[in-house]
Design a protein around this motif. Structure first.
Motif, PDB file in Angstrom:
ATOM      1  N   ILE A  13       7.336   8.715  -0.486  1.00 34.48           N
ATOM      2  CA  ILE A  13       6.512   7.868  -0.966  1.00 34.48           C
ATOM      3  C   ILE A  13       6.232   7.622   0.889  1.00 34.48           C
ATOM      4  O   ILE A  13       7.378   7.458   1.781  1.00 34.48           O
ATOM      5  CB  ILE A  13       6.900   6.799  -1.652  1.00 34.48           C
ATOM      6  CG1 ILE A  13       7.262   7.349  -3.172  1.00 34.48           C
ATOM      7  CG2 ILE A  13       6.528   5.620  -1.446  1.00 34.48           C
ATOM      8  CD1 ILE A  13       6.094   7.979  -3.875  1.00 34.48           C
ATOM      9  N   LEU A  17      -1.599  10.624   3.955  1.00 35.17           N
ATOM     10  CA  LEU A  17      -3.098  10.809   3.920  1.00 35.17           C
ATOM     11  C   LEU A  17      -4.183  11.161   3.749  1.00 35.17           C
ATOM     12  O   LEU A  17      -4.576   9.889   4.289  1.00 35.17           O
ATOM     13  CB  LEU A  17      -2.912  11.592   1.650  1.00 35.17           C
ATOM     14  CG  LEU A  17      -1.618  11.169   1.584  1.00 35.17           C
ATOM     15  CD1 LEU A  17      -1.530  11.148  -0.258  1.00 35.17           C
ATOM     16  CD2 LEU A  17      -1.114  12.876   1.419  1.00 35.17           C
ATOM     17  N   GLU A  27      -1.990   5.701   2.640  1.00 37.94           N
ATOM     18  CA  GLU A  27      -1.115   5.581   1.885  1.00 37.94           C
ATOM     19  C   GLU A  27      -0.366   5.988   0.404  1.00 37.94           C
ATOM     20  O   GLU A  27      -0.701   5.919  -0.015  1.00 37.94           O
ATOM     21  CB  GLU A  27       0.227   4.062   2.726  1.00 37.94           C
ATOM     22  CG  GLU A  27       1.752   4.530   2.419  1.00 37.94           C
ATOM     23  CD  GLU A  27       1.928   3.340   2.680  1.00 37.94           C
ATOM     24  OE1 GLU A  27       3.590   2.738   2.693  1.00 37.94           O
ATOM     25  OE2 GLU A  27       1.284   1.821   3.298  1.00 37.94           O
ATOM     26  N   LEU A  28       0.476   6.974   0.760  1.00 39.33           N
ATOM     27  CA  LEU A  28       1.169   7.398  -0.822  1.00 39.33           C
ATOM     28  C   LEU A  28       2.506   6.442  -1.329  1.00 39.33           C
ATOM     29  O   LEU A  28       3.276   6.318  -0.655  1.00 39.33           O
ATOM     30  CB  LEU A  28       1.936   9.069  -0.613  1.00 39.33           C
ATOM     31  CG  LEU A  28       2.377   9.553  -1.982  1.00 39.33           C
ATOM     32  CD1 LEU A  28       1.420   9.497  -2.901  1.00 39.33           C
ATOM     33  CD2 LEU A  28       3.568  10.845  -1.715  1.00 39.33           C
ATOM     34  N   ILE A  31       3.715   9.420  -6.844  1.00 40.51           N
ATOM     35  CA  ILE A  31       3.545  10.381  -7.293  1.00 40.51           C
ATOM     36  C   ILE A  31       3.397  10.575  -8.875  1.00 40.51           C
ATOM     37  O   ILE A  31       4.366  10.085 -10.145  1.00 40.51           O
ATOM     38  CB  ILE A  31       4.587  11.176  -6.878  1.00 40.51           C
ATOM     39  CG1 ILE A  31       3.924  11.355  -5.433  1.00 40.51           C
ATOM     40  CG2 ILE A  31       3.821  12.593  -7.580  1.00 40.51           C
ATOM     41  CD1 ILE A  31       5.378  12.976  -5.206  1.00 40.51           C
ATOM     42  N   PHE A  38      -1.594  11.901  -6.354  1.00 42.53           N
ATOM     43  CA  PHE A  38      -1.023  10.355  -6.024  1.00 42.53           C
ATOM     44  C   PHE A  38      -1.638   9.781  -6.347  1.00 42.53           C
ATOM     45  O   PHE A  38      -2.836   9.529  -5.963  1.00 42.53           O
ATOM     46  CB  PHE A  38      -1.329  11.716  -4.464  1.00 42.53           C
ATOM     47  CG  PHE A  38      -0.915  12.817  -4.303  1.00 42.53           C
ATOM     48  CD1 PHE A  38       0.134  13.067  -4.732  1.00 42.53           C
ATOM     49  CD2 PHE A  38      -1.229  13.496  -3.254  1.00 42.53           C
ATOM     50  CE1 PHE A  38       1.434  13.766  -4.668  1.00 42.53           C
ATOM     51  CE2 PHE A  38      -0.881  14.285  -2.875  1.00 42.53           C
ATOM     52  CZ  PHE A  38       0.784  14.593  -3.318  1.00 42.53           C
ATOM     53  N   THR A  40      -2.545   6.200  -4.357  1.00 40.07           N
ATOM     54  CA  THR A  40      -2.691   6.038  -2.996  1.00 40.07           C
ATOM     55  C   THR A  40      -2.857   4.646  -2.459  1.00 40.07           C
ATOM     56  O   THR A  40      -3.811   3.991  -3.788  1.00 40.07           O
ATOM     57  CB  THR A  40      -3.646   6.725  -1.998  1.00 40.07           C
ATOM     58  OG1 THR A  40      -5.098   6.570  -2.533  1.00 40.07           O
ATOM     59  CG2 THR A  40      -3.222   8.130  -2.292  1.00 40.07           C
ATOM     60  N   ASN A  49      -6.406   6.912  -7.573  1.00 39.07           N
ATOM     61  CA  ASN A  49      -5.469   7.720  -7.608  1.00 39.07           C
ATOM     62  C   ASN A  49      -6.017   9.624  -7.732  1.00 39.07           C
ATOM     63  O   ASN A  49      -7.974   9.499  -7.962  1.00 39.07           O
ATOM     64  CB  ASN A  49      -5.125   8.094  -9.287  1.00 39.07           C
ATOM     65  CG  ASN A  49      -3.700   7.294 -10.163  1.00 39.07           C
ATOM     66  OD1 ASN A  49      -3.515   6.751  -9.156  1.00 39.07           O
ATOM     67  ND2 ASN A  49      -4.199   6.899 -10.647  1.00 39.07           N
ATOM     68  N   THR A  52      -4.395  16.012  -6.190  1.00 38.85           N
ATOM     69  CA  THR A  52      -3.233  16.815  -4.717  1.00 38.85           C
ATOM     70  C   THR A  52      -4.356  17.640  -4.335  1.00 38.85           C
ATOM     71  O   THR A  52      -4.091  17.533  -2.722  1.00 38.85           O
ATOM     72  CB  THR A  52      -2.065  18.095  -5.240  1.00 38.85           C
ATOM     73  OG1 THR A  52      -2.482  19.009  -6.034  1.00 38.85           O
ATOM     74  CG2 THR A  52      -1.100  17.026  -5.592  1.00 38.85           C
TER      75      THR A  52
END
Length: 67
Positions: A13, A17, A27-28, A31, A38, A40, A49, A52
């Motif tokens: 976390i 990304l 930023e994550l 999950i 992800f 974010t 969301n 991946t």
């Protein structure tokens, strides 16, 4: 020698990304599972969301995860 695979479920976390579609940096923050997504947050506080395969991990410290 067996090849080691990186699990997208192990991304920390807070990892930065890059969204492949528009090159934004996010930023994550969480999950989500089945399927792995992800959650974010961008610089404006917008939460979205992504699958991946829609993002690229750009955090330099990501290699430390599997060590």
């Amino acid at each position: 020698m067996a090849k080691e695979y990186f699990s997208m479920n192990n991304v920390p976390i807070g990892t930065q990304l890059k969204i492949k579609e528009d090159q934004r940096i996010v930023e994550l923050i969480e999950i989500l599972h089945y399927p792995t997504l992800f959650k974010t947050k961008d610089d404006n506080g917008n939460i979205k969301n992504f699958q991946t395969n829609e993002v690229e991990i750009i955090d330099e410290n990501i290699s430390e995860i599997n060590e």
